[in-house]
Structures are given as structure tokens and as C-alpha cells.
Write a protein that holds these residues in place. Structure first.
Motif, PDB file in Angstrom:
ATOM      1  N   PRO A 120       0.813  -1.224   0.000  1.00 52.90           N
ATOM      2  CA  PRO A 120       0.000   0.000   0.000  1.00 52.90           C
ATOM      3  C   PRO A 120       0.847   1.275   0.000  1.00 52.90           C
ATOM      4  O   PRO A 120       1.879   1.344   0.663  1.00 52.90           O
ATOM      5  CB  PRO A 120      -0.795  -0.107   1.313  1.00 52.90           C
ATOM      6  N   ALA A 121       0.407   2.262  -0.765  1.00 47.70           N
ATOM      7  CA  ALA A 121       1.023   3.595  -0.710  1.00 47.70           C
ATOM      8  C   ALA A 121       0.617   4.230   0.610  1.00 47.70           C
ATOM      9  O   ALA A 121      -0.537   4.125   1.030  1.00 47.70           O
ATOM     10  CB  ALA A 121       0.545   4.446  -1.882  1.00 47.70           C
ATOM     11  N   GLU A 122       1.547   4.877   1.273  1.00 49.56           N
ATOM     12  CA  GLU A 122       1.266   5.516   2.552  1.00 49.56           C
ATOM     13  C   GLU A 122       1.622   6.992   2.478  1.00 49.56           C
ATOM     14  O   GLU A 122       2.683   7.357   1.962  1.00 49.56           O
ATOM     15  CB  GLU A 122       2.038   4.820   3.673  1.00 49.56           C
ATOM     16  N   PHE A 123       0.735   7.812   2.984  1.00 48.39           N
ATOM     17  CA  PHE A 123       0.915   9.267   2.989  1.00 48.39           C
ATOM     18  C   PHE A 123       0.956   9.725   4.431  1.00 48.39           C
ATOM     19  O   PHE A 123       0.110   9.341   5.240  1.00 48.39           O
ATOM     20  CB  PHE A 123      -0.219   9.939   2.216  1.00 48.39           C
ATOM     21  N   ALA A 124       1.942  10.552   4.764  1.00 53.21           N
ATOM     22  CA  ALA A 124       2.175  10.949   6.155  1.00 53.21           C
ATOM     23  C   ALA A 124       1.062  11.825   6.715  1.00 53.21           C
ATOM     24  O   ALA A 124       0.737  11.730   7.896  1.00 53.21           O
ATOM     25  CB  ALA A 124       3.520  11.671   6.276  1.00 53.21           C
ATOM     26  N   THR A 125       0.477  12.677   5.877  1.00 60.90           N
ATOM     27  CA  THR A 125      -0.540  13.600   6.383  1.00 60.90           C
ATOM     28  C   THR A 125      -1.818  13.475   5.555  1.00 60.90           C
ATOM     29  O   THR A 125      -1.792  13.042   4.396  1.00 60.90           O
ATOM     30  CB  THR A 125      -0.066  15.065   6.306  1.00 60.90           C
ATOM     31  N   LEU A 126      -2.907  13.906   6.147  1.00 63.41           N
ATOM     32  CA  LEU A 126      -4.182  13.908   5.444  1.00 63.41           C
ATOM     33  C   LEU A 126      -4.125  14.845   4.240  1.00 63.41           C
ATOM     34  O   LEU A 126      -4.646  14.535   3.162  1.00 63.41           O
ATOM     35  CB  LEU A 126      -5.317  14.312   6.395  1.00 63.41           C
ATOM     36  N   GLU A 127      -3.458  15.980   4.385  1.00 60.91           N
ATOM     37  CA  GLU A 127      -3.328  16.934   3.272  1.00 60.91           C
ATOM     38  C   GLU A 127      -2.595  16.292   2.085  1.00 60.91           C
ATOM     39  O   GLU A 127      -3.011  16.436   0.931  1.00 60.91           O
ATOM     40  CB  GLU A 127      -2.583  18.179   3.747  1.00 60.91           C
ATOM     41  N   GLU A 128      -1.508  15.580   2.379  1.00 61.62           N
ATOM     42  CA  GLU A 128      -0.751  14.900   1.323  1.00 61.62           C
ATOM     43  C   GLU A 128      -1.630  13.845   0.636  1.00 61.62           C
ATOM     44  O   GLU A 128      -1.631  13.725  -0.595  1.00 61.62           O
ATOM     45  CB  GLU A 128       0.490  14.250   1.942  1.00 61.62           C
ATOM     46  N   ALA A 129      -2.391  13.092   1.417  1.00 60.72           N
ATOM     47  CA  ALA A 129      -3.276  12.066   0.858  1.00 60.72           C
ATOM     48  C   ALA A 129      -4.388  12.690   0.021  1.00 60.72           C
ATOM     49  O   ALA A 129      -4.730  12.182  -1.053  1.00 60.72           O
ATOM     50  CB  ALA A 129      -3.860  11.212   1.981  1.00 60.72           C
ATOM     51  N   ARG A 130      -4.949  13.775   0.474  1.00 66.26           N
ATOM     52  CA  ARG A 130      -6.017  14.440  -0.291  1.00 66.26           C
ATOM     53  C   ARG A 130      -5.479  15.010  -1.602  1.00 66.26           C
ATOM     54  O   ARG A 130      -6.160  14.961  -2.628  1.00 66.26           O
ATOM     55  CB  ARG A 130      -6.676  15.531   0.549  1.00 66.26           C
ATOM     56  N   ASP A 131      -4.271  15.545  -1.575  1.00 63.60           N
ATOM     57  CA  ASP A 131      -3.656  16.036  -2.808  1.00 63.60           C
ATOM     58  C   ASP A 131      -3.462  14.877  -3.788  1.00 63.60           C
ATOM     59  O   ASP A 131      -3.756  15.003  -4.980  1.00 63.60           O
ATOM     60  CB  ASP A 131      -2.314  16.705  -2.492  1.00 63.60           C
ATOM     61  N   ALA A 132      -2.985  13.752  -3.299  1.00 65.41           N
ATOM     62  CA  ALA A 132      -2.805  12.571  -4.145  1.00 65.41           C
ATOM     63  C   ALA A 132      -4.151  12.086  -4.682  1.00 65.41           C
ATOM     64  O   ALA A 132      -4.256  11.693  -5.848  1.00 65.41           O
ATOM     65  CB  ALA A 132      -2.111  11.465  -3.349  1.00 65.41           C
ATOM     66  N   ALA A 133      -5.183  12.115  -3.858  1.00 64.84           N
ATOM     67  CA  ALA A 133      -6.525  11.695  -4.294  1.00 64.84           C
ATOM     68  C   ALA A 133      -7.037  12.590  -5.416  1.00 64.84           C
ATOM     69  O   ALA A 133      -7.652  12.112  -6.376  1.00 64.84           O
ATOM     70  CB  ALA A 133      -7.488  11.709  -3.107  1.00 64.84           C
ATOM     71  N   THR A 134      -6.774  13.881  -5.320  1.00 60.63           N
ATOM     72  CA  THR A 134      -7.186  14.814  -6.375  1.00 60.63           C
ATOM     73  C   THR A 134      -6.481  14.482  -7.681  1.00 60.63           C
ATOM     74  O   THR A 134      -7.106  14.472  -8.749  1.00 60.63           O
ATOM     75  CB  THR A 134      -6.887  16.262  -5.948  1.00 60.63           C
ATOM     76  N   ARG A 135      -5.186  14.185  -7.608  1.00 55.97           N
ATOM     77  CA  ARG A 135      -4.440  13.839  -8.827  1.00 55.97           C
ATOM     78  C   ARG A 135      -4.928  12.522  -9.418  1.00 55.97           C
ATOM     79  O   ARG A 135      -5.070  12.399 -10.632  1.00 55.97           O
ATOM     80  CB  ARG A 135      -2.942  13.781  -8.526  1.00 55.97           C
ATOM     81  N   LEU A 136      -5.219  11.539  -8.564  1.00 56.24           N
ATOM     82  CA  LEU A 136      -5.722  10.245  -9.041  1.00 56.24           C
ATOM     83  C   LEU A 136      -7.108  10.388  -9.667  1.00 56.24           C
ATOM     84  O   LEU A 136      -7.404   9.765 -10.688  1.00 56.24           O
ATOM     85  CB  LEU A 136      -5.760   9.246  -7.889  1.00 56.24           C
ATOM     86  N   ALA A 137      -7.953  11.222  -9.087  1.00 51.69           N
ATOM     87  CA  ALA A 137      -9.317  11.396  -9.591  1.00 51.69           C
ATOM     88  C   ALA A 137      -9.326  11.881 -11.038  1.00 51.69           C
ATOM     89  O   ALA A 137     -10.235  11.544 -11.802  1.00 51.69           O
ATOM     90  CB  ALA A 137     -10.090  12.360  -8.701  1.00 51.69           C
ATOM     91  N   ARG A 138      -8.324  12.625 -11.457  1.00 47.15           N
ATOM     92  CA  ARG A 138      -8.261  13.101 -12.853  1.00 47.15           C
ATOM     93  C   ARG A 138      -8.198  11.946 -13.842  1.00 47.15           C
ATOM     94  O   ARG A 138      -8.640  12.068 -14.978  1.00 47.15           O
ATOM     95  CB  ARG A 138      -7.058  14.008 -13.051  1.00 47.15           C
ATOM     96  N   PHE A 139      -7.652  10.815 -13.407  1.00 43.20           N
ATOM     97  CA  PHE A 139      -7.535   9.644 -14.275  1.00 43.20           C
ATOM     98  C   PHE A 139      -8.780   8.772 -14.238  1.00 43.20           C
ATOM     99  O   PHE A 139      -9.151   8.198 -15.258  1.00 43.20           O
ATOM    100  CB  PHE A 139      -6.325   8.792 -13.855  1.00 43.20           C
ATOM    101  N   VAL A 140      -9.384   8.615 -13.074  1.00 46.11           N
ATOM    102  CA  VAL A 140     -10.481   7.653 -12.921  1.00 46.11           C
ATOM    103  C   VAL A 140     -11.861   8.291 -12.870  1.00 46.11           C
ATOM    104  O   VAL A 140     -12.868   7.589 -12.917  1.00 46.11           O
ATOM    105  CB  VAL A 140     -10.266   6.751 -11.684  1.00 46.11           C
ATOM    106  N   CYS A 141     -11.909   9.600 -12.766  1.00 45.28           N
ATOM    107  CA  CYS A 141     -13.189  10.312 -12.706  1.00 45.28           C
ATOM    108  C   CYS A 141     -13.092  11.607 -13.514  1.00 45.28           C
ATOM    109  O   CYS A 141     -13.241  12.696 -12.968  1.00 45.28           O
ATOM    110  CB  CYS A 141     -13.559  10.594 -11.250  1.00 45.28           C
TER     111      CYS A 141
END
Length: 159
Positions: A120-141
């Protein structure tokens, strides 16, 4: 599927979403947002999301069906404005992870590290994880008119 446009894998840009089915009698299905450093793999139901997550493996024909179904589900969700990407706390609640729900499965983001097993990819902070989620969403949504490139790869793998 106006949100997604199929291309040949050798013509895929870094903005493409790959849907991969590696060779083998039993295999996984890999969702690969090319411009990101992670792949998404389906977790085995009840397999947990710990450091040694158990990923679904499928008979070859079943994996091909799952690959088609996940694209259809993403296209339907994008058309409806549904973002399937979630940010969740890791098992020890000391980091965050990204996952996505599609075709009745939970897909977990894992770093792409050639020659290494997926973890699993691990992100140290919620902000870092949310930023990654935004980038991933561009591909899948993508937006309904985004013309998001995707490709299937079921044959072209090398060691």
C-alpha cells in the motif's frame, strides 16, 4: 463513453489510464494512471489492507472481464459526477492511504516499484493524501467531456 477514449498502449501519453492484465493462468488486474507513481490493485475481500495486503487474483478470462467492467463502471461514474477515490486512515492510524471502489471491489493505490511486490502507498498527512486523491481522480473520474485516454494491455509484458 465520452469521458474515456481508447488508444493503443504504445501511443498512450502520461495522462492515460492503463488497464493491465498480466499473463498467467491466475492474474491480477492493474489500473495504471501513467502520470502517477502508483498502480491500483483490487484487495481480496477479507484480505485486509495491512503492509502485506492480499490482492485479488482471477482466472485469466475472469480478469479480462473485470478489466472491461471496471472501465464501464468508471465511465458511468464519471458521467454521473461520482468520484470513487477515497482517502482512508492506515491500519495503525498513523498514516493515510488511497482507495477506490469499483465493480464491488476495493482498489488500493500501491507504489509502482519494478521488481518489488506491491504494498500500500502511505501518505504521512491527510493533506498529502487528499492532494494525491485529487491527482488520481483526474484519471479515474474525468469530466464528461474530458476525452480521457485509456488503454488495455493484456499481452505486452516483459521481465
Amino acid at each position: 463513453m465520452a469521458s474515456f477514449r481508447r488508444i493503443e498502449d504504445h501511443r498512450a501519453s502520461s495522462s492515460a489510464l492503463g488497464i493491465l492484465v498480466p499473463p498467467g493462468r491466475r492474474t491480477v488486474v492493474i489500473l495504471r494512471p501513467r502520470g502517477l507513481g502508483w498502480d491500483l490493485l483490487a484487495l481480496r475481500p477479507g484480505g485486509g489492507a495491512g503492509p502485506h495486503a492480499a490482492f485479488c487474483d482471477f482466472e485469466r478470462d475472469e480478469a479480462a472481464g473485470v478489466a472491461r467492467q471496471v472501465l464501464e463502471a468508471l465511465a458511468q461514474g464519471a458521467g454521473a459526477g461520482v468520484n470513487p477515490v477515497e482517502t482512508v486512515a492506515g491500519p495503525a492510524h498513523n498514516n493515510y492511504r488511497l482507495c477506490m471502489r469499483a465493480v464491488g471491489l476495493l482498489w488500493l493505490a500501491c507504489p509502482r516499484q519494478p521488481g518489488q511486490p506491491y504494498r500500500p502507498a502511505e501518505f504521512a498527512t491527510l493533506e498529502e493524501a487528499r492532494d494525491a486523491a485529487t491527482r488520481l481522480a483526474r484519471f479515474v473520474c474525468p469530466a464528461p467531456d474530458a476525452d480521457q485516454e485509456f488503454y488495455f494491455n493484456t499481452q505486452n509484458f516483459s521481465r
